[in-house]
Motif scaffolding. Structure first.
Motif, PDB file in Angstrom:
ATOM      1  N   GLY A   9      11.213  -9.948  26.497  1.00 46.54           N
ATOM      2  CA  GLY A   9      11.382 -10.170  25.059  1.00 46.54           C
ATOM      3  C   GLY A   9      12.227  -9.066  24.452  1.00 46.54           C
ATOM      4  O   GLY A   9      11.864  -7.892  24.537  1.00 46.54           O
ATOM      5  N   ILE A  12      12.261  -6.299  18.410  1.00 48.98           N
ATOM      6  CA  ILE A  12      12.232  -4.864  18.107  1.00 48.98           C
ATOM      7  C   ILE A  12      11.237  -4.128  19.011  1.00 48.98           C
ATOM      8  O   ILE A  12      11.522  -3.020  19.484  1.00 48.98           O
ATOM      9  CB  ILE A  12      11.835  -4.669  16.622  1.00 48.98           C
ATOM     10  N   SER A  13      10.083  -4.723  19.257  1.00 47.91           N
ATOM     11  CA  SER A  13       9.074  -4.017  20.068  1.00 47.91           C
ATOM     12  C   SER A  13       9.570  -3.828  21.501  1.00 47.91           C
ATOM     13  O   SER A  13       9.428  -2.752  22.090  1.00 47.91           O
ATOM     14  CB  SER A  13       7.736  -4.767  20.061  1.00 47.91           C
ATOM     15  N   HIS A  31      14.551  -8.943  29.597  1.00 47.05           N
ATOM     16  CA  HIS A  31      14.715 -10.391  29.811  1.00 47.05           C
ATOM     17  C   HIS A  31      14.382 -11.108  28.505  1.00 47.05           C
ATOM     18  O   HIS A  31      13.246 -11.007  28.025  1.00 47.05           O
ATOM     19  CB  HIS A  31      13.770 -10.878  30.911  1.00 47.05           C
ATOM     20  N   GLU A  32      15.350 -11.803  27.940  1.00 44.63           N
ATOM     21  CA  GLU A  32      15.145 -12.470  26.648  1.00 44.63           C
ATOM     22  C   GLU A  32      15.330 -13.979  26.820  1.00 44.63           C
ATOM     23  O   GLU A  32      16.325 -14.424  27.380  1.00 44.63           O
ATOM     24  CB  GLU A  32      16.132 -11.908  25.611  1.00 44.63           C
ATOM     25  N   ALA A  33      14.376 -14.752  26.298  1.00 47.18           N
ATOM     26  CA  ALA A  33      14.401 -16.207  26.493  1.00 47.18           C
ATOM     27  C   ALA A  33      15.575 -16.877  25.774  1.00 47.18           C
ATOM     28  O   ALA A  33      16.178 -17.808  26.297  1.00 47.18           O
ATOM     29  CB  ALA A  33      13.088 -16.811  25.998  1.00 47.18           C
ATOM     30  N   GLY A  39      14.887 -11.386  18.212  1.00 44.26           N
ATOM     31  CA  GLY A  39      13.661 -12.108  17.850  1.00 44.26           C
ATOM     32  C   GLY A  39      13.634 -12.446  16.367  1.00 44.26           C
ATOM     33  O   GLY A  39      14.580 -13.037  15.842  1.00 44.26           O
ATOM     34  N   ARG A  40      12.591 -12.012  15.703  1.00 38.86           N
ATOM     35  CA  ARG A  40      12.441 -12.338  14.275  1.00 38.86           C
ATOM     36  C   ARG A  40      13.211 -11.386  13.368  1.00 38.86           C
ATOM     37  O   ARG A  40      13.017 -11.386  12.160  1.00 38.86           O
ATOM     38  CB  ARG A  40      10.956 -12.339  13.907  1.00 38.86           C
ATOM     39  N   HIS A  58      14.825  -7.873   5.311  1.00 42.41           N
ATOM     40  CA  HIS A  58      13.808  -6.941   5.806  1.00 42.41           C
ATOM     41  C   HIS A  58      13.877  -5.642   5.021  1.00 42.41           C
ATOM     42  O   HIS A  58      14.939  -5.036   4.903  1.00 42.41           O
ATOM     43  CB  HIS A  58      14.032  -6.631   7.283  1.00 42.41           C
ATOM     44  N   LEU A  59      12.732  -5.238   4.518  1.00 40.39           N
ATOM     45  CA  LEU A  59      12.658  -3.989   3.780  1.00 40.39           C
ATOM     46  C   LEU A  59      11.882  -2.965   4.606  1.00 40.39           C
ATOM     47  O   LEU A  59      10.788  -3.250   5.085  1.00 40.39           O
ATOM     48  CB  LEU A  59      11.920  -4.225   2.455  1.00 40.39           C
ATOM     49  N   LEU A 226      10.905 -15.753  30.880  1.00 46.89           N
ATOM     50  CA  LEU A 226       9.850 -15.611  31.890  1.00 46.89           C
ATOM     51  C   LEU A 226       8.950 -16.842  31.810  1.00 46.89           C
ATOM     52  O   LEU A 226       8.369 -17.137  30.765  1.00 46.89           O
ATOM     53  CB  LEU A 226       9.029 -14.335  31.622  1.00 46.89           C
ATOM     54  N   GLY A 391       4.222  -5.753  20.622  1.00 45.13           N
ATOM     55  CA  GLY A 391       4.496  -6.814  19.647  1.00 45.13           C
ATOM     56  C   GLY A 391       3.769  -6.513  18.354  1.00 45.13           C
ATOM     57  O   GLY A 391       2.733  -5.841  18.362  1.00 45.13           O
ATOM     58  N   ASP A 392       4.324  -7.018  17.246  1.00 46.00           N
ATOM     59  CA  ASP A 392       3.716  -6.721  15.936  1.00 46.00           C
ATOM     60  C   ASP A 392       2.326  -7.321  15.800  1.00 46.00           C
ATOM     61  O   ASP A 392       1.567  -6.947  14.917  1.00 46.00           O
ATOM     62  CB  ASP A 392       4.644  -7.195  14.800  1.00 46.00           C
ATOM     63  N   THR A 401       4.895  -5.862  10.846  1.00 49.85           N
ATOM     64  CA  THR A 401       6.068  -5.245  10.220  1.00 49.85           C
ATOM     65  C   THR A 401       6.920  -4.619  11.314  1.00 49.85           C
ATOM     66  O   THR A 401       6.454  -4.434  12.450  1.00 49.85           O
ATOM     67  CB  THR A 401       5.644  -4.106   9.274  1.00 49.85           C
ATOM     68  N   ILE A 402       8.140  -4.238  10.942  1.00 50.79           N
ATOM     69  CA  ILE A 402       9.002  -3.553  11.906  1.00 50.79           C
ATOM     70  C   ILE A 402       8.326  -2.255  12.353  1.00 50.79           C
ATOM     71  O   ILE A 402       8.330  -1.922  13.540  1.00 50.79           O
ATOM     72  CB  ILE A 402      10.374  -3.259  11.271  1.00 50.79           C
ATOM     73  N   SER A 405       5.773  -3.051  14.826  1.00 48.93           N
ATOM     74  CA  SER A 405       6.406  -3.524  16.050  1.00 48.93           C
ATOM     75  C   SER A 405       6.947  -2.338  16.865  1.00 48.93           C
ATOM     76  O   SER A 405       6.735  -2.243  18.089  1.00 48.93           O
ATOM     77  CB  SER A 405       7.531  -4.475  15.629  1.00 48.93           C
TER      78      SER A 405
HETATM   79  C1  LIG Z   1      11.521 -13.873   7.503  1.00 50.38           C
HETATM   80  C2  LIG Z   1      10.899 -12.574   7.917  1.00 50.38           C
HETATM   81  C3  LIG Z   1      10.907 -11.503   7.043  1.00 50.38           C
HETATM   82  C4  LIG Z   1      10.341 -10.286   7.425  1.00 50.38           C
HETATM   83  N1  LIG Z   1      10.397  -9.232   6.571  1.00 50.38           N
HETATM   84  C5  LIG Z   1       9.987  -8.020   6.984  1.00 50.38           C
HETATM   85  C6  LIG Z   1      10.173  -6.889   6.164  1.00 50.38           C
HETATM   86  O1  LIG Z   1      10.684  -6.968   5.041  1.00 50.38           O
HETATM   87  N2  LIG Z   1       9.763  -5.672   6.640  1.00 50.38           N
HETATM   88  C7  LIG Z   1       9.197  -5.529   7.875  1.00 50.38           C
HETATM   89  O2  LIG Z   1       8.862  -4.405   8.251  1.00 50.38           O
HETATM   90  N3  LIG Z   1       8.982  -6.610   8.675  1.00 50.38           N
HETATM   91  C8  LIG Z   1       9.371  -7.843   8.262  1.00 50.38           C
HETATM   92  N4  LIG Z   1       9.194  -8.922   9.068  1.00 50.38           N
HETATM   93  C9  LIG Z   1       8.466  -8.762  10.347  1.00 50.38           C
HETATM   94  C10 LIG Z   1       9.370  -8.279  11.487  1.00 50.38           C
HETATM   95  O3  LIG Z   1      10.507  -9.077  11.576  1.00 50.38           O
HETATM   96  C11 LIG Z   1       8.571  -8.403  12.784  1.00 50.38           C
HETATM   97  O4  LIG Z   1       7.404  -7.635  12.681  1.00 50.38           O
HETATM   98  C12 LIG Z   1       9.348  -7.929  14.024  1.00 50.38           C
HETATM   99  O5  LIG Z   1      10.672  -8.392  14.039  1.00 50.38           O
HETATM  100  C13 LIG Z   1       8.612  -8.430  15.256  1.00 50.38           C
HETATM  101  O6  LIG Z   1       9.238  -7.946  16.436  1.00 50.38           O
HETATM  102  P1  LIG Z   1       8.507  -8.174  17.832  1.00 50.38           P
HETATM  103  O7  LIG Z   1       9.332  -7.539  18.885  1.00 50.38           O
HETATM  104  O8  LIG Z   1       7.113  -7.714  17.703  1.00 50.38           O
HETATM  105  O9  LIG Z   1       8.471  -9.767  18.050  1.00 50.38           O
HETATM  106  P2  LIG Z   1       9.665 -10.840  18.113  1.00 50.38           P
HETATM  107  O10 LIG Z   1      10.738 -10.471  17.173  1.00 50.38           O
HETATM  108  O11 LIG Z   1       9.018 -12.167  17.938  1.00 50.38           O
HETATM  109  O12 LIG Z   1      10.259 -10.703  19.580  1.00 50.38           O
HETATM  110  C14 LIG Z   1       9.759 -11.398  20.691  1.00 50.38           C
HETATM  111  C15 LIG Z   1      10.927 -11.812  21.585  1.00 50.38           C
HETATM  112  O13 LIG Z   1      10.399 -12.383  22.780  1.00 50.38           O
HETATM  113  C16 LIG Z   1      11.227 -13.474  23.148  1.00 50.38           C
HETATM  114  N5  LIG Z   1      10.462 -14.340  24.081  1.00 50.38           N
HETATM  115  C17 LIG Z   1       9.471 -15.219  23.796  1.00 50.38           C
HETATM  116  N6  LIG Z   1       8.988 -15.752  24.929  1.00 50.38           N
HETATM  117  C18 LIG Z   1       9.680 -15.207  25.964  1.00 50.38           C
HETATM  118  C19 LIG Z   1       9.648 -15.360  27.372  1.00 50.38           C
HETATM  119  N7  LIG Z   1       8.761 -16.166  27.973  1.00 50.38           N
HETATM  120  N8  LIG Z   1      10.532 -14.651  28.136  1.00 50.38           N
HETATM  121  C20 LIG Z   1      11.419 -13.805  27.550  1.00 50.38           C
HETATM  122  N9  LIG Z   1      11.498 -13.625  26.210  1.00 50.38           N
HETATM  123  C21 LIG Z   1      10.630 -14.304  25.426  1.00 50.38           C
HETATM  124  C22 LIG Z   1      11.550 -14.105  21.815  1.00 50.38           C
HETATM  125  O14 LIG Z   1      12.662 -14.978  21.899  1.00 50.38           O
HETATM  126  C23 LIG Z   1      11.808 -12.878  20.957  1.00 50.38           C
HETATM  127  O15 LIG Z   1      13.160 -12.466  21.015  1.00 50.38           O
HETATM  128  C24 LIG Z   1       9.720 -10.163   8.704  1.00 50.38           C
HETATM  129  C25 LIG Z   1       9.697 -11.252   9.575  1.00 50.38           C
HETATM  130  C26 LIG Z   1      10.288 -12.439   9.198  1.00 50.38           C
HETATM  131  C27 LIG Z   1      10.275 -13.589  10.157  1.00 50.38           C
END
Ligand SMILES: Cc1cc2nc3c(=O)[nH]c(=O)nc-3n(C[C@H](O)[C@H](O)[C@H](O)COP(=O)(O)OP(=O)(O)OC[C@H]3O[C@@H](n4cnc5c(N)ncnc54)[C@H](O)[C@@H]3O)c2cc1C
Length: 422
Positions: A9, A12-13, A31-33, A39-40, A58-59, A226, A391-392, A401-402, A405
């Motif tokens: 994935g 950000i995390s 490895h990214e799907a 991601g988000r 995103h703030l 994966l 992950g967040d 939040t970022i 995460s």
């Molecule tokens: C619209 C929106 C607004 C937001 N606003 C804010 C904000 O203002 N401030 C803030 O701090 N946070 C904000 N957030 C939250 C922030 O975006 C998330 O907390 C953060 O991006 C999460 O990152 P992550 O790595 O935890 O998860 P994700 O970003 O979900 O990353 C997971 C990754 O894993 C990949 N994946 C899934 N399954 C598989 C697999 N089997 N094999 C390989 N890869 C896979 C996915 O494609 C994805 O790229 C917002 C979120 C959204 C959606």
């Protein structure tokens, strides 16, 4: 022999863990799907507005120390920009009243004692009633911890907690809300300066990390999902990406699983994860912001919650937005645009009917930060000795939040390094 850290994935995390482990001497394979990292938290070119936009505005705040350290590590901290002082202008579009909260620039929350800098028509006592949040447990409801009505609630607490928790604040976890209040309002203006990735999320928070890894000989493989993993002797033994594409893990190799909760539960049967999510709606309008427009404006009394002014674009964020997911897009865009014009003071000839627009509805934007859902968040350690979670949605003590995460990615990396050391 150099050990490999497989990061599943590229959100950000995952990227946080990847950068940390690359710096610690691991060979890193991300490895990214999907066909894009981030991601988000990502940007893309949008044909309707002819602009590169973010999936969501995103703030960040200056007190998001882990997120800023991550940006520093990938050389892009200067891309997080914002005003010098923690000032937040607001408008109530029902009454037309405008005000600004000025949290100052120090550690001491002196603004609470200054009528001109706090929310109009509020007194010090109103703020003291928020104190229980600072020590509330994660199992307590916000509604059981502080008053969820009155001027201070409507004009500051509700917008802040709605944005942070992405649930209607009374149903949110008071412990998670308390973590936000401790790290922002109670930490004074120095921790509350708003920061935005002005050039876009991907340009500031994602692409520099991918470049950082690539330049050091590590890999970020896109469209590499994966599908399953095999286990042996209490460890992950092999990663299966479909068909013949199987990677056997060597002694000392590790896996950081940084995918969303559903994907994680599918890969690790029996894993407890949050099951309820909430939408966030963003609306983007191709329109040059009026001169002097605030970079971020809090909006009360309508659908719009936050209005962001970017070059060539006005963008809106609406949290806890499940109610808007089925609304016809054109109708929603027009409704939001009318409110944007009120909030930004656009009228008369300057007000086009509806400029080029885009609505982005992230249906499963974050897990619902309620006490019940929070209790389902697992820690980073799994039954498999060489596999850690990030992950967040994992138990970070923060809402999704970022900053949460990045902390989860840092924590996974810390555990990998501790395991290696022992
Ligand atoms: C619209 C929106 C607004 C937001 N606003 C804010 C904000 O203002 N401030 C803030 O701090 N946070 C904000 N957030 C939250 C922030 O975006 C998330 O907390 C953060 O991006 C999460 O990152 P992550 O790595 O935890 O998860 P994700 O970003 O979900 O990353 C997971 C990754 O894993 C990949 N994946 C899934 N399954 C598989 C697999 N089997 N094999 C390989 N890869 C896979 C996915 O494609 C994805 O790229 C917002 C979120 C959204 C959606």
């Amino acid at each position: 022999m150099q050990k490999t850290a497989h990061i599943i994935g590229a959100g950000i995390s995952g990227l946080t863990a990847a950068v940390r482990l690359a710096n610690a001497g691991f060979r890193v394979a991300v490895h990214e799907a999907t066909n894009q990292a981030g991601g988000r938290c990502r940007s893309y070119f949008d044909g309707a507005t002819n602009l590169t936009i973010d999936n969501g505005n995103h703030l960040l705040l200056s007190g998001n120390s882990h997120a800023r350290a991550y940006a520093r590590a990938i050389g892009s901290e200067a891309g997080l920009v914002g005003p010098d002082r923690a000032q937040f202008p607001f408008v109530d579009i029902k009454t037309g009243q405008r005000w600004q909260i000025d949290l100052g620039d120090g550690r001491f929350p002196g603004w609470l004692f200054d009528e001109g800098r706090r929310v109009p028509d509020t007194g010090l006592m109103d703020y003291l009633k928020l104190a229980p949040l600072a020590w509330a447990s994660e199992q307590t409801l916000v509604a059981k911890s502080i008053p969820c009505e009155g001027t201070l609630y409507q004009r500051l607490v509700q917008p802040l907690l709605l944005a942070a928790l992405n649930v209607d604040p009374p149903e949110g976890s008071a412990g998670l809300a308390g973590a936000i209040v401790r790290e922002t309002l109670l930490a004074g203006g120095q921790a509350c300066r708003p920061l935005i990735a002005r050039d876009g999320l991907s340009a500031v928070l994602i692409e520099p990390a991918v470049k950082f890894l690539a330049e050091r000989g590590h890999t970020v493989q896109l469209s590499h999902e994966l599908r399953s993993l095999t286990t042996a002797d209490g460890k992950a033994g092999a990663l299966n990406f479909g068909g013949e594409d199987v990677i056997a893990l060597g002694e000392g190799d590790v896996v950081v699983l940084s995918v969303p909760p559903r994907a994680a539960a599918g890969l690790l049967p029996g894993l407890k994860t949050p099951t309820e999510f909430r939408a966030i709606v963003n609306a983007h309008f191709r329109y040059e912001p009026p001169p002097g427009a605030a970079p971020i404006l809090g909006v009360i009394g309508g659908l719009v919650e936050w209005l962001f002014a970017f070059p060539n674009r006005l963008s809106v964020t609406i949290s806890n937005a499940d109610r808007l997911v089925e609304m016809p897009r054109e109708e929603l865009a027009q409704k939001i645009w009318n409110e944007v014009c009120e909030a930004a003071g656009i009228s008369g000839e300057q007000q086009p009917q509806l400029p080029p627009w885009q609505i982005v509805r992230e249906r499963r934007a974050t897990f619902a930060a309620t006490p019940a859902q929070n209790a389902l968040r697992p820690g980073p350690v799994t039954a498999l000795k060489n596999l850690f979670l990030a992950g967040d949605w994992t138990a970070t003590g923060l809402p999704a939040t970022i900053e949460g995460s990045v902390r989860s990615g840092d924590r996974a990396a810390d555990l990998v390094l501790a395991a290696k050391g022992s």
